[in-house]
Scaffold this active site. Structure first.
Site, PDB file in Angstrom:
ATOM      1  N   HIS A   1       4.679  -4.663   8.903  1.00  0.00           N
ATOM      2  CA  HIS A   1       4.390  -5.961   9.505  1.00  0.00           C
ATOM      3  C   HIS A   1       4.542  -7.089   8.496  1.00  0.00           C
ATOM      4  O   HIS A   1       3.563  -7.718   8.088  1.00  0.00           O
ATOM      5  CB  HIS A   1       2.994  -5.946  10.132  1.00  0.00           C
ATOM      6  CG  HIS A   1       2.964  -5.133  11.381  1.00  0.00           C
ATOM      7  ND1 HIS A   1       1.976  -4.245  11.681  1.00  0.00           N
ATOM      8  CD2 HIS A   1       3.854  -5.042  12.397  1.00  0.00           C
ATOM      9  CE1 HIS A   1       2.234  -3.661  12.834  1.00  0.00           C
ATOM     10  NE2 HIS A   1       3.375  -4.123  13.291  1.00  0.00           N
TER      11      HIS A   1
ATOM     12  N   THR B   1      -6.381   2.553  11.527  1.00  0.00           N
ATOM     13  CA  THR B   1      -6.649   2.778  10.101  1.00  0.00           C
ATOM     14  C   THR B   1      -7.172   1.544   9.371  1.00  0.00           C
ATOM     15  O   THR B   1      -7.875   1.663   8.378  1.00  0.00           O
ATOM     16  CB  THR B   1      -5.363   3.248   9.396  1.00  0.00           C
ATOM     17  OG1 THR B   1      -4.323   2.333   9.715  1.00  0.00           O
ATOM     18  CG2 THR B   1      -4.967   4.642   9.822  1.00  0.00           C
TER      19      THR B   1
ATOM     20  N   SER C   1       0.211  -8.744  10.784  1.00  0.00           N
ATOM     21  CA  SER C   1      -0.451  -7.691  10.018  1.00  0.00           C
ATOM     22  C   SER C   1      -1.945  -7.658  10.331  1.00  0.00           C
ATOM     23  O   SER C   1      -2.679  -8.625  10.104  1.00  0.00           O
ATOM     24  CB  SER C   1      -0.220  -7.954   8.525  1.00  0.00           C
ATOM     25  OG  SER C   1      -1.159  -7.247   7.772  1.00  0.00           O
TER      26      SER C   1
ATOM     27  N   HIS D   1      -1.609  -3.172  19.677  1.00  0.00           N
ATOM     28  CA  HIS D   1      -1.020  -3.019  18.339  1.00  0.00           C
ATOM     29  C   HIS D   1      -0.222  -1.714  18.321  1.00  0.00           C
ATOM     30  O   HIS D   1      -0.647  -0.695  18.880  1.00  0.00           O
ATOM     31  CB  HIS D   1      -2.133  -2.982  17.288  1.00  0.00           C
ATOM     32  CG  HIS D   1      -1.624  -3.012  15.882  1.00  0.00           C
ATOM     33  ND1 HIS D   1      -1.103  -1.901  15.268  1.00  0.00           N
ATOM     34  CD2 HIS D   1      -1.541  -4.022  14.974  1.00  0.00           C
ATOM     35  CE1 HIS D   1      -0.731  -2.223  14.036  1.00  0.00           C
ATOM     36  NE2 HIS D   1      -0.983  -3.512  13.840  1.00  0.00           N
TER      37      HIS D   1
ATOM     38  N   CYS E   1       0.854  -1.184   0.000  1.00  0.00           N
ATOM     39  CA  CYS E   1       0.000   0.000   0.000  1.00  0.00           C
ATOM     40  C   CYS E   1       0.894   1.240   0.000  1.00  0.00           C
ATOM     41  O   CYS E   1       2.124   1.139   0.106  1.00  0.00           O
ATOM     42  CB  CYS E   1      -0.898   0.007   1.231  1.00  0.00           C
ATOM     43  SG  CYS E   1       0.062   0.197   2.734  1.00  0.00           S
TER      44      CYS E   1
ATOM     45  N   HIS F   1       3.776   2.534  10.988  1.00  0.00           N
ATOM     46  CA  HIS F   1       2.564   2.547  11.814  1.00  0.00           C
ATOM     47  C   HIS F   1       2.612   3.616  12.895  1.00  0.00           C
ATOM     48  O   HIS F   1       1.758   3.673  13.762  1.00  0.00           O
ATOM     49  CB  HIS F   1       2.311   1.168  12.426  1.00  0.00           C
ATOM     50  CG  HIS F   1       3.522   0.584  13.073  1.00  0.00           C
ATOM     51  ND1 HIS F   1       4.060   1.113  14.206  1.00  0.00           N
ATOM     52  CD2 HIS F   1       4.297  -0.453  12.712  1.00  0.00           C
ATOM     53  CE1 HIS F   1       5.131   0.402  14.530  1.00  0.00           C
ATOM     54  NE2 HIS F   1       5.304  -0.551  13.636  1.00  0.00           N
TER      55      HIS F   1
ATOM     56  N   CYS G   1      -8.405   3.824   6.596  1.00  0.00           N
ATOM     57  CA  CYS G   1      -7.574   3.925   5.403  1.00  0.00           C
ATOM     58  C   CYS G   1      -8.412   3.522   4.186  1.00  0.00           C
ATOM     59  O   CYS G   1      -8.948   2.404   4.141  1.00  0.00           O
ATOM     60  CB  CYS G   1      -6.377   2.998   5.556  1.00  0.00           C
ATOM     61  SG  CYS G   1      -5.515   2.704   4.021  1.00  0.00           S
TER      62      CYS G   1
ATOM     63  N   GLU H   1       0.340   0.575  16.188  1.00  0.00           N
ATOM     64  CA  GLU H   1      -0.321   1.784  15.676  1.00  0.00           C
ATOM     65  C   GLU H   1      -1.280   2.354  16.725  1.00  0.00           C
ATOM     66  O   GLU H   1      -1.347   3.567  16.947  1.00  0.00           O
ATOM     67  CB  GLU H   1      -1.092   1.440  14.391  1.00  0.00           C
ATOM     68  CG  GLU H   1      -1.772   2.653  13.780  1.00  0.00           C
ATOM     69  CD  GLU H   1      -2.741   2.281  12.661  1.00  0.00           C
ATOM     70  OE1 GLU H   1      -2.469   1.317  11.929  1.00  0.00           O
ATOM     71  OE2 GLU H   1      -3.776   2.956  12.535  1.00  0.00           O
TER      72      GLU H   1
ATOM     73  N   SER I   1       1.166  -5.021   3.492  1.00  0.00           N
ATOM     74  CA  SER I   1       2.631  -5.024   3.606  1.00  0.00           C
ATOM     75  C   SER I   1       3.246  -6.255   2.939  1.00  0.00           C
ATOM     76  O   SER I   1       4.357  -6.648   3.260  1.00  0.00           O
ATOM     77  CB  SER I   1       3.032  -4.951   5.081  1.00  0.00           C
ATOM     78  OG  SER I   1       2.283  -5.863   5.833  1.00  0.00           O
TER      79      SER I   1
HETATM   80  S1  SF4 Z   1      -2.918   3.366   6.664  1.00  0.00           S
HETATM   81 FE1  SF4 Z   1      -1.841   1.458   6.753  1.00  0.00          FE
HETATM   82  S2  SF4 Z   1      -2.756   0.287   5.133  1.00  0.00           S
HETATM   83 FE2  SF4 Z   1      -3.340   2.381   4.760  1.00  0.00          FE
HETATM   84  S3  SF4 Z   1      -1.816   3.180   3.412  1.00  0.00           S
HETATM   85 FE3  SF4 Z   1      -1.140   3.639   5.442  1.00  0.00          FE
HETATM   86  S4  SF4 Z   1       0.158   1.947   6.025  1.00  0.00           S
HETATM   87 FE4  SF4 Z   1      -1.030   1.309   4.266  1.00  0.00          FE
END
Ligand code: SF4
Length: 711
Positions: free
Chosen positions: A41, A161, A217, A123, A12, A73, A189, A125, A261
Site C-alpha cells: 500500500h 495483522t 495503508s 481492506h 517491514c 496482503h 504483527c 487483507e 510500506s
Molecule cells: S503483517 Fe503486514 S506489517 Fe507485518 S510484516 Fe507482514 S506485511 Fe509487514
C-alpha cells in the site's frame, strides 16, 4: 527545530520480501511481470515498479503468459490456480504473518467456531482472510459491532495483522460478557505492534508527529491514531509535497515515523523538505531583520549613497537540483549504454540504460540522439563527483500522465498502439498502461480481438485515476463521434424522392441495410420488388452496389426508408385498363393461404381467389382444388389500385367459359345436326376439377376453351 526519528522505520519484513520478489522477477522473468492488485500500500513504490515494466492487474484473468505475483496482503485460497496451463507462473508474495492469520482463521472455522475477524471491512487483507473461512467469518471494526455477531456458540477471534491489541481485547471482552465461549488467536504483527508502541513513546517527546505512509495503508492510519490518542497532533503524509509548512510554525520538536510500506527514500525526502522549510523560515526572518535594520539605518544615515543590492558573483552559479526535480537537458553524448546530459549551469548528468525507457534498451540511440532536448527527473547526485543521476523513464511517465490528464479534461483524442489482448479487452501503451474493454473496441461487439494487436487506434479516455493507475479508453467513443459527424453531414444533403447509390451492408429477414454514403437506410422487404419477396436475399446480396430511392427521412429517429422497386415501372399504374372488372385472364398460382389462392397475372401483379371463388362446390382448403404453379383462368371481380388488390374468381371464369361453350354449341347446332354434345363439351368433362377429384393431372391450358370475349 529538532527532529526526532523513530528507530523502527522503513519497509517491514512482508513488504520488503514482496518488493524484492518483484524486483528479482523483473531481472529473471518470465516476463511480463504482473502483480495482482496492490503489491503493497504505497503509490510511489507501485508507480516506480510500474515504470520499470511491472503490470498491475485487477483480476487473475487479465494476466498474460509470464509471471503473476500475488500481493503481500494475501489473496483468497486457490487464487492463480490453473494459471500454469495458460503459461503464467504464479509467485505468492503473501507476508508470512498474513499467511499465519489466514491459516488461523481457517483452523477456527474448521473446528466449528464462528470466526470473528477484527479489522477494516473491505481492506484487501481482511477480504482475503475472510475468504479462507469460506466467507463465513464476521468482520467487526471494534467492540461496538459485537452485537452483529450471530449465534450463541463459541467464537474464534482473529485480527487484521495491523490491528491494535486494545481493539482486539475489547472485542474479546464484549463477546465474553455476552456469554460466548471465546478463543483468541494472536494474529497481530509484532513489527506493527512495536512501531505502534514506539509511536506512542515518540509522541511524549515531541510537539508534533509526521507519519509518512501510503494513503491506503492501514498501519499508517493506526500510527496516526496512536499518536493522536496521546493528545499530540499527528499528520499522515504520503510524499514530501503533502507537508504543509504551516504545521511546523512555532514547533520546536517534530517526531517522524513511517508506515510499514514506506521506502527509506520517501522518508528522506520528507526530512529534506522539512530542512528546506526551516531554512526558508530562517531566511525570511533574517530578511525581515535586515529590512528593519536598513530602514533604521536609512533614517540615521540618509546622507550616505545607497549600497549595491547584489554583488556580482564573478562566475556563473552552479544550480542545485532536488531529488525528484523535473528538468530539461540536452543530450551531449552517448557512452555505451549511458547517455550524458547537459542540464545547464555547468551541471552534467547521466541516464543509465535502465532509466532510459520502461523496457530494456540495448542501444540508447534508438531512444535519443546527440543534441536532443529531453525532459528528465533528478534521481540524486553522486557524492564524489557531483554528477546528477537522471531518469528519462520517470519523466516520460510524468509527461504521459500530464498528457492524459489534459486529454481527459478536454475530451481529446489520443493515438496509441495496442500492445496485447487480455481477458475482457485490449491493452494499449499511452505512456502508461491503458485498457480498452472489449465493448469499447468498435461500434459493434468484436468477438476476435487478436487482429487489433499491433494496430494503432484513436482513443478517448473514459476513466482516468492516477492514484489507482486506472486508464480506461474507448475506440468506440471516437468512432461514434465520427459517425455522428458524418451522419450530420450526410443528413444535411439527403432529400426524399432522391435516387442515391448505395452498398448493401447487411441482410435481415425484414429487409436490407444499405450504406448510402456513410449512413444506413433500410430497404424493407416490401420495397425490394413489385413481386412478392420471401427473403431479401432473393433480390440483393451483401456487398452489392444498388441504386435506391429515398422514400422517407425521419431525422429525429435517424431512420431512412429506401425503395428499390420504385426504380422500375409500377405495374399497378394502369391496372384497371389492363385488367378491367369482368375480364377473364390467365395466371399462375403463386401462394396458397387458408382463405384462398394467390394468382399472379404478371410480375408484381397478384390477385386473390377466395375459397368461395375457387370452385362451384364447397372447398375447405385451397389445395383441394389447385396446386402451386397451376395455370388458371380467372375472372376479375374487383380492382383496388391504391391498396394493390385484385379480387379474382375461378368459379365465375369457369361459368363464363361454360356459357361461351354453350353459345358456341348452339351456333354450331344451327349449322349441323351431326355434332354430338360429347364432342362440344368433351374438354369440360375432362377438365381440372374432374381430374383432381380422380387424382389425375390437370388439363393443360391449351385444352381449356378460350374466352370468346378475350379472343
Ligand atoms: S503483517 Fe503486514 S506489517 Fe507485518 S510484516 Fe507482514 S506485511 Fe509487514
Amino acid at each position: 527545530m529538532k527532529v526526532v526519528i523513530a528507530q523502527d522505520i522503513g519497509f517491514c519484513l512482508g513488504v520488503r520480501q514482496a518488493v524484492e520478489t518483484v524486483e528479482r522477477t523483473l531481472n529473471e522473468g518470465p516476463w511480463p511481470v504482473q502483480v495482482l492488485g496492490s503489491l503493497i500500500h504505497n503509490h510511489q513504490v507501485i508507480r516506480s515498479l510500474e515504470t520499470r515494466g511491472v503490470r498491475m492487474i485487477r483480476e487473475p484473468g487479465e494476466a498474460e503468459s509470464g509471471t503473476l505475483v500475488l500481493p503481500s496482503h494475501g489473496s483468497p485460497p486457490d487464487t492463480g490456480s490453473g494459471m500454469g496451463r495458460l503459461g503464467v507462473k504464479v509467485i505468492d508474495a503473501t507476508c508470512p504473518l498474513v499467511a499465519r492469520a489466514q491459516a488461523a482463521a481457517r483452523r477456527l472455522d474448521e473446528a466449528g467456531y464462528q470466526v470473528v475477524l477484527v479489522g477494516d471491512r473491505g481492506h484487501a487483507e481482511v477480504v482475503a482472510i475472510a475468504a479462507w473461512t469460506g466467507g463465513r467469518a464476521v468482520v467487526v471494526r471494534d467492540e461496538s459491532e459485537v452485537p452483529q455477531v450471530p449465534g450463541t456458540g463459541p467464537v474464534g477471534i482473529v485480527a487484521q495483522t495491523t490491528q491494535r491489541s486494545e481493539v482486539v481485547e475489547g472485542v474479546a471482552r464484549r463477546l465474553g460478557e455476552a456469554g460466548r465461549e471465546v478463543k483468541v488467536e494472536d494474529t497481530l504483527c509484532p513489527i506493527t505492534r512495536r512501531r505502534q508502541q514506539e509511536a506512542g513513546e515518540l509522541a511524549k517527546k515531541v510537539d508534533l508527529v509526521l507519519v509518512v505512509g501510503g494513503r491506503d495503508s492501514a498501519n499508517t492510519r493506526r500510527l496516526v491514531e496512536v499518536v493522536r490518542e496521546t493528545g499530540v497532533p499527528a499528520h499522515a503524509i504520503e510524499t514530501a509535497s503533502d507537508l504543509d509548512p504551516r504545521w511546523l510554525d512555532g514547533v520546536d520538536r517534530v517526531g517522524v515515523t513511517a508506515g510499514a510500506s514506506t521506502p527509506d527514500w520517501a522518508i528522506e525526502e520528507v526530512l529534506g523538505r522539512m530542512r528546506q522549510i526551516e531554512e526558508a523560515a530562517e531566511n525570511q526572518a533574517g530578511k525581515e531583520a535586515g529590512e528593519l535594520q536598513a530602514t533604521s539605518g536609512e533614517r540615521e544615515q540618509s546622507d550616505q549613497p545607497p549600497a549595491a543590492e547584489h554583488e556580482p558573483s564573478g562566475s556563473e552559479a552552479v544550480p542545485m537540483f532536488d531529488r525528484g526535480q523535473f528538468v530539461q537537458g540536452r543530450v551531449m553524448a552517448i557512452d555505451g549504454t549511458d547517455v550524458l546530459i547537459d542540464v545547464g549551469g555547468k551541471s552534467e548528468g547521466v541516464i543509465t540504460s535502465s532509466e532510459l525507457a520502461g523496457r530494456p534498451i540495448a542501444d540508447p540511440s534508438s531512444i535519443v540522439n546527440v543534441g536532443d532536448l529531453i525532459a528528465v527527473v533528478v534521481l540524486g547526485t553522486d557524492e564524489k563527483d557531483g554528477t546528477l543521476h537522471l531518469s528519462k523513464r520517470l519523466a516520460d511517465v510524468e509527461l504521459a500522465w500530464q498528457r492524459l490528464e489534459s486529454a481527459f479534461q478536454q475530451g481529446g483524442i489520443i493515438e496509441a498502439p495496442v500492445t496485447a489482448q487480455v481477458k475482457g479487452g485490449l491493452v494499449t501503451d499511452v505512456g502508461v498502461r491503458g485498457f480498452i474493454p472489449s465493448s469499447q473496441v468498435a461500434l459493434s461487439f468484436v468477438r476476435d480481438l487478436k487482429p487489433y494487436v499491433g494496430r494503432t487506434l484513436q482513443l478517448k479516455l473514459l476513466e482516468l485515476d492516477r492514484a489507482e493507475r486506472r486508464v480506461i479508453l474507448s475506440a468506440r467513443a471516437v468512432l461514434e463521434e465520427e459517425q455522428a459527424r458524418r451522419d450530420a453531414e450526410v443528413w444535411g444533403k439527403l432529400r426524399e424522392g432522391e435516387i442515391v447509390p448505395g452498398t448493401v451492408k447487411r441482410l435481415t429477414d425484414f429487409g436490407a441495410f444499405v450504406d448510402i454514403g456513410g449512413v444506413d437506410g433500410l430497404l424493407h422487404v416490401s420495397e425490394l420488388s413489385w413481386q412478392r419477396v420471401v427473403h431479401p436475399r432473393d433480390v440483393v446480396q451483401e456487398g452489392q452496389e444498388v441504386k435506391c430511392k429515398i422514400l422517407r427521412l425521419d431525422p429525429e429517429r435517424k431512420r431512412i426508408s429506401l425503395g428499390l422497386k420504385q426504380l422500375e415501372g409500377d405495374p399497378w399504374q394502369d391496372v384497371e385498363q389492363r385488367y378491367p372488372v369482368g375480364s377473364i385472364v390467365e395466371g399462375s398460382v403463386v401462394s396458397l393461404a387458408s382463405f384462398g389462392a394467390f394468382v399472379q397475372l404478371e410480375q408484381g401483379v397478384e390477385g386473390l381467389v377466395h375459397l368461395s371463388e375457387l370452385s362451384d362446390r364447397r372447398v375447405e382448403r385451397a389445395d383441394q382444388v389447385v396446386a402451386m404453379g397451376d395455370r388458371l383462368r380467372v375472372k376479375v371481380l374487383k380492382v383496388n389500385r391504391a391498396q394493390k388488390r385484385l379480387s379474382l374468381s375461378r368459379k365465375e371464369a369457369d361459368q363464363e367459359i361454360e356459357r361461351a361453350a354453350l353459345r358456341k354449341y348452339m351456333a354450331q347446332q344451327k349449322q349441323t345436326e351431326r355434332v354430338t354434345l360429347g364432342e362440344v363439351f368433351g374438354d369440360l368433362f375432362n377438365g381440372r376439377e374432374g381430374a383432381k377429384a380422380d387424382g389425375g393431372e390437370p388439363a393443360s391450358p391449351a385444352d381449356t376453351p378460350q374466352d370468346p370475349e378475350r379472343d
